[in-house]
Design a protein around this motif. Sequence first.
Motif, PDB file in Angstrom:
ATOM      1  N   THR A   1       0.823  -1.535   0.269  1.00  0.00           N
ATOM      2  CA  THR A   1      -0.030   0.040   0.053  1.00  0.00           C
ATOM      3  C   THR A   1       0.806   1.143   0.117  1.00  0.00           C
ATOM      4  OG1 THR A   1      -0.084   0.331   2.254  1.00  0.00           O
ATOM      5  CG2 THR A   1      -1.806  -1.144   1.763  1.00  0.00           C
ATOM      6  N   GLY A   2       2.227   1.078   0.522  1.00  0.00           N
ATOM      7  CA  GLY A   2       2.875   2.401   0.161  1.00  0.00           C
ATOM      8  C   GLY A   2       2.892   2.823   1.803  1.00  0.00           C
ATOM      9  N   ILE A   3       2.060   2.597   2.978  1.00  0.00           N
ATOM     10  CA  ILE A   3       0.882   3.098   3.917  1.00  0.00           C
ATOM     11  C   ILE A   3       2.445   2.588   5.063  1.00  0.00           C
ATOM     12  CG2 ILE A   3      -0.620   3.944   5.743  1.00  0.00           C
ATOM     13  CD1 ILE A   3      -2.251   3.700   2.430  1.00  0.00           C
ATOM     14  N   ARG A   4       2.334   3.184   6.098  1.00  0.00           N
ATOM     15  CA  ARG A   4       3.323   2.942   7.132  1.00  0.00           C
ATOM     16  C   ARG A   4       1.920   2.315   8.363  1.00  0.00           C
ATOM     17  NH1 ARG A   4       8.436   4.120   8.105  1.00  0.00           N
ATOM     18  NH2 ARG A   4       7.787   4.459  10.532  1.00  0.00           N
ATOM     19  N   LYS A   5       2.728   1.676   8.922  1.00  0.00           N
ATOM     20  CA  LYS A   5       1.735   0.786   9.818  1.00  0.00           C
ATOM     21  C   LYS A   5       1.358   2.184  10.930  1.00  0.00           C
ATOM     22  CE  LYS A   5       1.935  -2.116  13.707  1.00  0.00           C
ATOM     23  NZ  LYS A   5       2.809  -3.324  14.974  1.00  0.00           N
ATOM     24  N   GLU A   6       2.179   3.078  11.177  1.00  0.00           N
ATOM     25  CA  GLU A   6       1.420   4.141  12.346  1.00  0.00           C
ATOM     26  C   GLU A   6       0.563   4.793  11.846  1.00  0.00           C
ATOM     27  OE1 GLU A   6       4.780   3.780  11.181  1.00  0.00           O
ATOM     28  OE2 GLU A   6       5.034   2.246  13.282  1.00  0.00           O
ATOM     29  N   GLU A   7       0.529   4.762   9.891  1.00  0.00           N
ATOM     30  CA  GLU A   7      -0.498   5.649   9.584  1.00  0.00           C
ATOM     31  C   GLU A   7      -1.758   5.618   9.889  1.00  0.00           C
ATOM     32  OE1 GLU A   7       1.168   7.124   6.191  1.00  0.00           O
ATOM     33  OE2 GLU A   7       3.195   8.024   6.698  1.00  0.00           O
ATOM     34  N   ALA A   8      -1.685   3.288  10.105  1.00  0.00           N
ATOM     35  CA  ALA A   8      -2.692   3.356   9.119  1.00  0.00           C
ATOM     36  C   ALA A   8      -3.658   2.793  10.853  1.00  0.00           C
ATOM     37  CB  ALA A   8      -2.325   1.417   8.706  1.00  0.00           C
ATOM     38  N   LEU A   9      -3.178   2.267  11.399  1.00  0.00           N
ATOM     39  CA  LEU A   9      -3.810   1.802  12.973  1.00  0.00           C
ATOM     40  C   LEU A   9      -4.398   2.556  13.462  1.00  0.00           C
ATOM     41  CD1 LEU A   9      -0.230   0.153  14.751  1.00  0.00           C
ATOM     42  CD2 LEU A   9      -2.054  -0.958  13.637  1.00  0.00           C
ATOM     43  N   GLY A  10      -5.541   2.758  13.917  1.00  0.00           N
ATOM     44  CA  GLY A  10      -6.528   3.174  14.567  1.00  0.00           C
ATOM     45  C   GLY A  10      -7.308   4.400  13.695  1.00  0.00           C
ATOM     46  N   ARG A  11      -7.314   3.477  12.100  1.00  0.00           N
ATOM     47  CA  ARG A  11      -8.335   4.296  11.350  1.00  0.00           C
ATOM     48  C   ARG A  11      -9.078   3.417  10.666  1.00  0.00           C
ATOM     49  NH1 ARG A  11      -4.106   6.589   6.675  1.00  0.00           N
ATOM     50  NH2 ARG A  11      -5.815   7.702   5.683  1.00  0.00           N
ATOM     51  N   HIS A  12     -10.016   3.639   9.749  1.00  0.00           N
ATOM     52  CA  HIS A  12     -11.607   3.156   9.394  1.00  0.00           C
ATOM     53  C   HIS A  12     -10.567   2.680   7.704  1.00  0.00           C
ATOM     54  CE1 HIS A  12     -14.402   5.776  11.597  1.00  0.00           C
ATOM     55  NE2 HIS A  12     -13.953   4.163  11.451  1.00  0.00           N
ATOM     56  N   CYS A  13     -10.391   1.144   7.709  1.00  0.00           N
ATOM     57  CA  CYS A  13      -9.886   0.928   6.732  1.00  0.00           C
ATOM     58  C   CYS A  13     -10.263   0.832   5.223  1.00  0.00           C
ATOM     59  CB  CYS A  13     -10.660  -0.970   6.720  1.00  0.00           C
ATOM     60  SG  CYS A  13     -12.205  -1.830   6.652  1.00  0.00           S
ATOM     61  N   TRP A  14     -11.733   1.597   5.333  1.00  0.00           N
ATOM     62  CA  TRP A  14     -11.794   2.545   3.218  1.00  0.00           C
ATOM     63  C   TRP A  14     -11.011   3.987   3.380  1.00  0.00           C
ATOM     64  CZ3 TRP A  14     -15.849   1.334   7.423  1.00  0.00           C
ATOM     65  CH2 TRP A  14     -16.544   1.943   8.269  1.00  0.00           C
ATOM     66  N   ASP A  15     -10.918   4.272   4.888  1.00  0.00           N
ATOM     67  CA  ASP A  15     -10.115   4.788   4.419  1.00  0.00           C
ATOM     68  C   ASP A  15      -8.558   5.030   4.245  1.00  0.00           C
ATOM     69  OD1 ASP A  15     -11.509   6.636   5.133  1.00  0.00           O
ATOM     70  OD2 ASP A  15     -11.357   6.839   7.724  1.00  0.00           O
ATOM     71  N   VAL A  16      -7.950   3.854   4.789  1.00  0.00           N
ATOM     72  CA  VAL A  16      -6.401   3.041   4.649  1.00  0.00           C
ATOM     73  C   VAL A  16      -6.901   2.717   2.405  1.00  0.00           C
ATOM     74  CG1 VAL A  16      -4.756   1.703   4.954  1.00  0.00           C
ATOM     75  CG2 VAL A  16      -5.794   2.444   6.296  1.00  0.00           C
ATOM     76  N   PHE A  17      -7.438   1.951   2.359  1.00  0.00           N
ATOM     77  CA  PHE A  17      -7.252   0.483   1.191  1.00  0.00           C
ATOM     78  C   PHE A  17      -7.788   0.939   0.095  1.00  0.00           C
ATOM     79  CE2 PHE A  17      -6.554  -1.906   4.675  1.00  0.00           C
ATOM     80  CZ  PHE A  17      -5.185  -3.046   4.399  1.00  0.00           C
ATOM     81  N   ARG A  18      -8.994   1.826   0.421  1.00  0.00           N
ATOM     82  CA  ARG A  18      -9.727   2.923  -1.225  1.00  0.00           C
ATOM     83  C   ARG A  18     -10.002   1.592  -2.292  1.00  0.00           C
ATOM     84  NH1 ARG A  18      -6.327   7.815  -2.430  1.00  0.00           N
ATOM     85  NH2 ARG A  18      -4.718   6.474  -1.475  1.00  0.00           N
ATOM     86  N   ALA A  19     -10.399   0.994  -1.557  1.00  0.00           N
ATOM     87  CA  ALA A  19     -10.614  -0.296  -2.506  1.00  0.00           C
ATOM     88  C   ALA A  19     -12.001   0.252  -4.256  1.00  0.00           C
ATOM     89  CB  ALA A  19     -10.419  -1.646  -2.378  1.00  0.00           C
ATOM     90  N   SER A  20     -11.709  -0.870  -4.775  1.00  0.00           N
ATOM     91  CA  SER A  20     -12.969  -0.585  -5.283  1.00  0.00           C
ATOM     92  C   SER A  20     -14.601  -1.072  -5.000  1.00  0.00           C
ATOM     93  CB  SER A  20     -12.434  -1.183  -7.166  1.00  0.00           C
ATOM     94  OG  SER A  20     -12.886  -2.670  -6.884  1.00  0.00           O
ATOM     95  N   ILE A  21     -14.087  -1.748  -4.459  1.00  0.00           N
ATOM     96  CA  ILE A  21     -15.369  -2.374  -3.770  1.00  0.00           C
ATOM     97  C   ILE A  21     -15.945  -2.019  -2.264  1.00  0.00           C
ATOM     98  CG2 ILE A  21     -15.030  -4.820  -4.828  1.00  0.00           C
ATOM     99  CD1 ILE A  21     -14.457  -6.033  -2.030  1.00  0.00           C
ATOM    100  N   CYS A  22     -15.151  -1.047  -1.265  1.00  0.00           N
ATOM    101  CA  CYS A  22     -15.145  -0.139   0.234  1.00  0.00           C
ATOM    102  C   CYS A  22     -16.953   0.380   0.341  1.00  0.00           C
ATOM    103  CB  CYS A  22     -14.437   0.290   0.003  1.00  0.00           C
ATOM    104  SG  CYS A  22     -12.645   0.072   0.987  1.00  0.00           S
ATOM    105  N   GLU A  23     -17.216   1.336  -0.714  1.00  0.00           N
ATOM    106  CA  GLU A  23     -18.452   2.045  -0.148  1.00  0.00           C
ATOM    107  C   GLU A  23     -19.398   0.631  -0.193  1.00  0.00           C
ATOM    108  OE1 GLU A  23     -19.325   4.985  -3.290  1.00  0.00           O
ATOM    109  OE2 GLU A  23     -17.233   5.394  -3.214  1.00  0.00           O
ATOM    110  N   ASN A  24     -20.208  -0.309  -1.302  1.00  0.00           N
ATOM    111  CA  ASN A  24     -21.537  -0.867  -0.851  1.00  0.00           C
ATOM    112  C   ASN A  24     -20.656  -2.348  -1.604  1.00  0.00           C
ATOM    113  OD1 ASN A  24     -20.835  -0.848  -3.905  1.00  0.00           O
ATOM    114  ND2 ASN A  24     -22.576   0.500  -4.565  1.00  0.00           N
ATOM    115  N   MET A  25     -19.242  -3.241  -1.075  1.00  0.00           N
ATOM    116  CA  MET A  25     -19.549  -4.310  -1.909  1.00  0.00           C
ATOM    117  C   MET A  25     -18.271  -4.826  -1.138  1.00  0.00           C
ATOM    118  SD  MET A  25     -19.884  -4.627  -5.492  1.00  0.00           S
ATOM    119  CE  MET A  25     -19.486  -6.724  -5.556  1.00  0.00           C
TER     120      MET A  25
END
Length: 448
Positions: free
Chosen positions: A40-64
């Motif tokens: 992802t190019g995102i550091r562990k410290e930046e990811a912990l405590g955040r909602h997963c959809w804010d970190v991954f921004r995946a194509s299925i995050c919103e409704n699937m």
Amino acid sequence: MTVTPEHQTQIILDSIADGVFTVDADWKITSFNRAAETITGIRKEEALGRHCWDVFRASICENMCSLRQTTRTGEPVVNQAIYIVNSKGERIPVSISTALLKDENGRVIGGVETFRDLSVVEELRKELEGRHSFFDIISKNQEMQRLFGILEQVAESNTTILLVGESGTGKELFAKAIHSLGPRKNGPMITLNCGALPDTLLESELFGYKAGAFTDAKKDKPGRLALAEGGTLFLDEIGDISPALQIRLLRVLQDKVYEPLGSTKSIKADVRIVAATHRDIEALVALGTFRQDLYYRINVVKLVLPPLRQRKEDIPLLADHFIRKFNRLSGKEIHGFSPEVLPVLMSHNFSGNIRELENIIEYATVVCKNSVIGIEHLPDYLRTADKQIKDPERPTDLHKDRSWTELEKQFLIETLTTNQWNKSATAAQLGIHPSTLWRKMKRLDIGR
């Protein structure tokens, strides 16, 4: 130094090549391993405590969301292909799997998701497709590859080319390839379907007209010949034009001049003609409905495009290509077929050729609500054909009570015969290893 269970778990997770993260009941990330950071190019410290959809921004995050689906149904998701967006804003193809996290009392306290970077696989797929594609024409068929070679040679000249093939075999794609490869590629390519217009309208569309040539001609209108000046004119279904119009077209090919309707002044035509037809023009010449001299003019180079039923090894390639095309148009993330779909497609006759296959895949992507196209997503007539293969007590004209094994055997024998029973050439045409072909022949009792 004492190693805590949590630290031990993190060491194990960091040693895994796949990305792994966990979330709590509020969908906030509670762990994030080293591979997840790399992908992802995102550091562990930046990811912990955040909602997963804010970190991954995946194509299925919103409704699937697959992890949400697992939480709701209790069923894990395995190897679902999706795209995530990394820290640079790049779309990364990944394969994800999900599972529930439970405490010692069996209560769900969160979820875990693993994801595998498919970038290398995607690059290999593109490289393989590149070997089997030629200016948007996709094929690994031996005859099609031969035609590609001829195209590269004849496209460099201004020679008139006749494309012959059934409707839906890709004649217009071939015409575009000829134009793109030739010396006129910077000029326009103009298409005229000769079978779609009545004779009087076709003549004005082809040659244009001058103001006053007929009642509604209020001003000059250039024809397709004028619009194609310096480029290529593609005359589709040329076998449908009338004998009277054939005479005028013959003059264009012979003398490179024409007159717009209502004009007495000849205009020089600087165009290359590519013609196409699904009809047997030699038979039309014999009947006297197509001029022999015009036939000789357009038949300088004739390329006969094989129908899809004669190049069935291309069906998986083409189907995959159309899935990706309609994914882009619809925003979906369908990544393939269930195992029973491809045999149905391979056994179908495809009277509509590639255009029919494209329509089938478009329909399937519209009705499919998940990531895999199943039998239930195919048009009714294909599902009926599949039922007949599985239920030989109820035969139809489509398969005459033949099983899939018999269809596969017939297909292999036809392909072997085409290659004079050369097993290496047959395996290459089918895109399989010779040892795989040998095992299939042994299983199906095909000997020579």
